[in-house]
Design a protein around this motif. Structure first.
Motif, short mmCIF file in Angstrom:
data_model
loop_
_atom_site.label_atom_id
_atom_site.label_comp_id
_atom_site.label_asym_id
_atom_site.label_seq_id
_atom_site.Cartn_x
_atom_site.Cartn_y
_atom_site.Cartn_z
N GLY B 10 -12.44 7.98 -16.47
CA GLY B 10 -11.72 6.83 -17.02
C GLY B 10 -11.61 6.93 -18.52
N PRO B 11 -10.91 5.96 -19.14
CA PRO B 11 -10.83 5.96 -20.60
C PRO B 11 -12.19 5.65 -21.22
CG PRO B 11 -9.83 3.97 -19.69
CD PRO B 11 -10.24 4.82 -18.52
N ALA B 12 -12.29 5.80 -22.52
CA ALA B 12 -13.51 5.44 -23.26
C ALA B 12 -14.70 6.31 -22.87
CB ALA B 12 -13.84 3.96 -23.09
N SER B 13 -14.44 7.58 -22.57
CA SER B 13 -15.51 8.53 -22.30
C SER B 13 -15.34 9.71 -23.24
CB SER B 13 -15.45 9.02 -20.85
OG SER B 13 -15.55 7.92 -19.97
N SER B 14 -16.43 10.17 -23.84
CA SER B 14 -16.31 11.24 -24.83
C SER B 14 -17.65 11.93 -25.01
CB SER B 14 -15.84 10.66 -26.18
OG SER B 14 -16.74 9.67 -26.62
N VAL B 15 -17.63 13.06 -25.72
CA VAL B 15 -18.87 13.77 -26.06
C VAL B 15 -19.53 13.05 -27.23
CG1 VAL B 15 -19.82 15.91 -26.98
CG2 VAL B 15 -18.07 15.98 -25.18
N ASN B 134 -15.12 11.30 -32.86
CA ASN B 134 -14.47 10.14 -33.42
C ASN B 134 -12.98 10.37 -33.22
OD1 ASN B 134 -13.16 8.23 -34.94
ND2 ASN B 134 -14.42 8.51 -36.76
N ALA B 135 -12.43 9.75 -32.18
CA ALA B 135 -11.05 10.04 -31.78
C ALA B 135 -10.07 9.70 -32.89
CB ALA B 135 -10.72 9.28 -30.50
N ARG B 136 -10.33 8.62 -33.63
CA ARG B 136 -9.40 8.22 -34.69
C ARG B 136 -9.28 9.29 -35.77
NH1 ARG B 136 -11.14 3.27 -33.30
NH2 ARG B 136 -9.62 1.58 -33.25
N ALA B 137 -10.39 9.92 -36.11
CA ALA B 137 -10.36 10.93 -37.17
C ALA B 137 -10.11 12.33 -36.60
CB ALA B 137 -11.68 10.90 -37.95
N GLY B 138 -9.97 12.43 -35.28
CA GLY B 138 -9.76 13.74 -34.65
C GLY B 138 -10.95 14.66 -34.84
N TYR B 143 -14.00 18.80 -27.45
CA TYR B 143 -12.72 18.09 -27.39
C TYR B 143 -12.77 16.94 -28.39
CZ TYR B 143 -12.39 20.68 -23.03
OH TYR B 143 -12.37 21.68 -22.11
N PRO B 144 -11.96 16.97 -29.46
CA PRO B 144 -12.05 15.92 -30.49
C PRO B 144 -11.27 14.67 -30.10
CG PRO B 144 -10.45 17.57 -31.15
CD PRO B 144 -10.99 18.01 -29.81
N ARG B 145 -11.47 14.20 -28.88
CA ARG B 145 -10.69 13.06 -28.32
C ARG B 145 -11.44 12.59 -27.09
NH1 ARG B 145 -9.45 15.62 -23.93
NH2 ARG B 145 -8.71 17.77 -23.93
N PRO B 146 -10.99 11.45 -26.52
CA PRO B 146 -11.61 11.03 -25.26
C PRO B 146 -11.40 12.12 -24.20
CG PRO B 146 -10.30 9.26 -26.20
CD PRO B 146 -10.03 10.46 -27.04
N LEU B 147 -12.34 12.22 -23.27
CA LEU B 147 -12.25 13.25 -22.24
C LEU B 147 -11.15 12.93 -21.24
CD1 LEU B 147 -16.06 13.81 -21.70
CD2 LEU B 147 -14.42 15.46 -22.66
N GLN B 148 -10.58 13.98 -20.66
CA GLN B 148 -9.51 13.84 -19.67
C GLN B 148 -9.87 14.70 -18.46
OE1 GLN B 148 -6.22 15.52 -21.75
NE2 GLN B 148 -6.12 13.89 -23.28
N ALA B 149 -9.26 14.36 -17.33
CA ALA B 149 -9.43 15.19 -16.14
C ALA B 149 -8.96 16.61 -16.48
CB ALA B 149 -8.60 14.63 -14.99
N GLY B 150 -9.72 17.60 -16.05
CA GLY B 150 -9.36 18.99 -16.31
C GLY B 150 -10.14 19.59 -17.46
#
Lengths: 243, 345
Positions: B10-15, B134-138, B143-150
């Protein structure tokens, strides 16, 4: 005389940070004291301090309460802060190119209208300024500048924009700014610079430091495109002119 | 090397890890895990440093599949239903995913963030010593963004170490504790009392940058503009509309609104785990108490390895599973004594 300024106030920022506040307003003299305390701490570190963040008027000191308590740290900070200011170090000076107006500065016309003048005159007043980097904050490399011509002071926009472009050169309130990354902003956008004040894999990663001096000069939009490509490849576009 | 594939998320998941420290003076946000204790517990279970990089999973579900070999993982934080091919997995436990097996995590129950730690930790290219996204600052890695399937992580092959559970202390209940300041003098006594005496809810528009608080409007003494100054994790600023915002891990390093109070270090993770719409209160404590709690919190993280137990000692029946979930992080932040078990039977 700097030595006669009132002592700073210690404001607790939770259990792991303290704000050493020198002034409640934007004031270059207070900012010099902030930077002096920051330098003094770098020169003779206090065990337990993990990071310092200088701002216009205060130094935020992050620390580890497992190593030093609020009272002991506060005492040491006040002692350091009350020392006479060292003679001012020679500031680094940067000349920063700006493509004003058009798609790069979408508020320039409105700012001119508000001030009952022409866009060229607004640009002339903006480039005439001798600015000081008072602090860096909010997002990577965003440089907050003091020294904006009084005639350009104006309230921020009623409705902040959710996204403004990387490299935006803007004014807000009594402040001028260099914004590095795309970000929300309620300031008035006058132009864009190809200069990256922050670029991850470049040496140096960060260009500006608090205490640096900045002037702007106008470039045309074609030059902007060329310099923007060079900057993207890692070239430092800003001219350093103090050496 | 094995691979752990993000099959769905889902959204809002990240390293996230312990955060990026040392460059706030240049405007670089700290980021890092919203719940540091849960991150540390998950990492400890698989033998990592407490603040090594792991997957922070937001309120929604996620699935992960092991490829090219086995992967040893652990989960801690907001309780969820978890299973591996229909076999239930308990919170606060490690487990080895065999090649081709899939871990399925449901929605968070009574919390917001769950941490999936991987033996050997997530690998990437640190910036200022951190992989935290920090997705805003890349910023962030791999992965410098929220995680995605794949997305996939190249990870150490499972060591075959025995599976463990971790016995965490009973979660702290009661109000979220704050130290007043740094700008509490921008508010009169009535408004400070209103802030401390009211029930608050976290707005659904909240994110890793800030939690917007719904409750009564807090009025300023001298208007809402101060000259921007530094912020910390847990700063509670009050903008012009009087609705406080608790600044969280992706906060800007400076801000221009008065800050009425600051959440104590030991409670920032508790606040992070309160789900949108759940009522809670604040309580002011002294600096001495806050620092004492901060030291106890540090000590708890330092001694997490002493709390590891063999997972064989618990029979994985539904009751034990439910207990293990309750011993996670379901948050009660109303007045002490109103602790409620939110786990399903």
């Amino acid at each position: 005389m700097a030595a006669t300024l009132p002592p700073p106030r210690l404001l607790p920022s939770g259990d792991s940070a303290v704000t050493v506040e020198f002034s409640r307003t934007i004031d270059d003299a207070a900012n010099e004291r902030v930077l002096a305390l920051d330098k003094a701490l770098a020169a003779s570190p206090i065990d337990g301090i993990t990071e310092t963040v200088p701002t216009y008027r205060s130094l935020l000191v992050h620390y580890d309460p497992g190593k030093i308590g609020f009272d002991a740290l506060g005492e040491k900070l006040l002692a350091l802060a009350s020392q006479p200011l060292p003679p001012p170090a020679k500031a680094r000076r940067w000349r920063i190119p700006v493509a004003y107006g058009g798609e790069h500065g979408i508020d320039l016309e409105d700012v001119a209208k508000t001030l009952n003048t022409t866009p060229d005159d607004v640009v002339a007043r903006h480039v005439a300024g001798d600015y000081r980097v008072a602090m860096i904050g909010f997002t990577p490399g965003w440089s907050y500048l003091s020294g904006l011509d009084k005639s350009l002071h104006m309230s921020r926009r009623q409705n902040p924009r959710l996204l403004t472009p990387a490299g935006t050169i803007s004014i807000g309130g009594v402040q001028a700014g260099i914004q590095c990354l795309a970000a929300p902003s309620g300031w008035h956008l006058l132009g864009r610079t190809p200069v990256r004040t922050y670029q991850l894999h470049r040496n140096p990663t960060f260009l500006t430091e608090p205490g640096d001096r900045v002037t702007f000069f106008a470039i045309d939009h074609k030059t902007f495109e060329e310099q923007d490509r060079a900057a993207e490849a890692g070239e430092i576009i800003a001219e350093r002119v103090d050496a | 090397m094995s691979r752990l594939i993000v099959a769905s998320i889902g959204p809002a998941s990240s390293v996230q890890d312990g955060g990026r420290h040392g460059a706030q003076r240049y405007g670089l946000t700290v980021s890092g895990a919203m719940d540091r204790l849960a991150l540390a517990a998950a990492n400890t279970l698989v033998g990592n440093d407490p603040f090594a990089a792991a997957v922070e999973i937001g309120p929604f579900g996620a699935t992960f599949t092991a490829r090219d070999g086995a992967v040893r993982i652990a989960i801690a934080g907001a309780p969820r239903n978890a299973d591996i091919g229909g076999r239930p997995m308990a919170m606060d436990n490690s487990v080895t995913l065999k090649d081709g097996e899939t871990l399925t995590l449901g929605f968070a129950r009574g919390g917001a963030f769950t941490y999936l730690a991987i033996e050997g930790a997530i690998k990437g290219e640190p910036v200022f010593g951190s992989l935290a996204v920090n997705a805003r600052a890349g910023l962030g890695s791999p992965y410098p963004r929220p995680l995605q399937a794949g997305d996939e992580f190249i990870v150490d092959a499972a060591s075959g170490a025995p599976e463990l559970r971790i016995e965490l202390p009973k979660p702290v209940s009661g109000p979220i504790r704050v130290v007043l300041g740094p700008q509490d003098d921008e508010f009169d006594d009535a408004n400070k009392a209103l802030f401390l005496g009211s029930e608050w809810k976290i707005s659904a528009t909240s994110d890793r940058m800030g939690y917007r608080l719904e409750g009564p409007a807090i009025k300023h003494l001298h208007g809402h503009n101060i000259v921007s100054d530094g912020t910390v994790n847990g700063s509670i600023q009050v903008p012009g509309n009087g609705a406080p915002i608790a600044l969280m891990m992706d906060r800007g390093t400076s801000g221009g609104y008065p800050k009425i109070a600051t959440v104590i270090t030991a409670d920032v993770g508790r606040l992070a785990q309160i789900s949108a719409g759940t009522g809670f209160r604040f309580k002011a404590v002294t600096m001495a108490e806050a620092q004492d709690e901060a030291r106890k919190f540090q000590q708890l993280i330092g001694t997490l390895p002493d709390r590891l137990r063999s997972s064989d000692t618990v029979e994985l029946n539904i009751e034990a599973l439910s207990d293990a979930n309750v011993a996670g992080y379901a948050v009660s932040a109303m007045d002490a004594g109103t602790w409620q078990v939110t786990a399903e039977p």
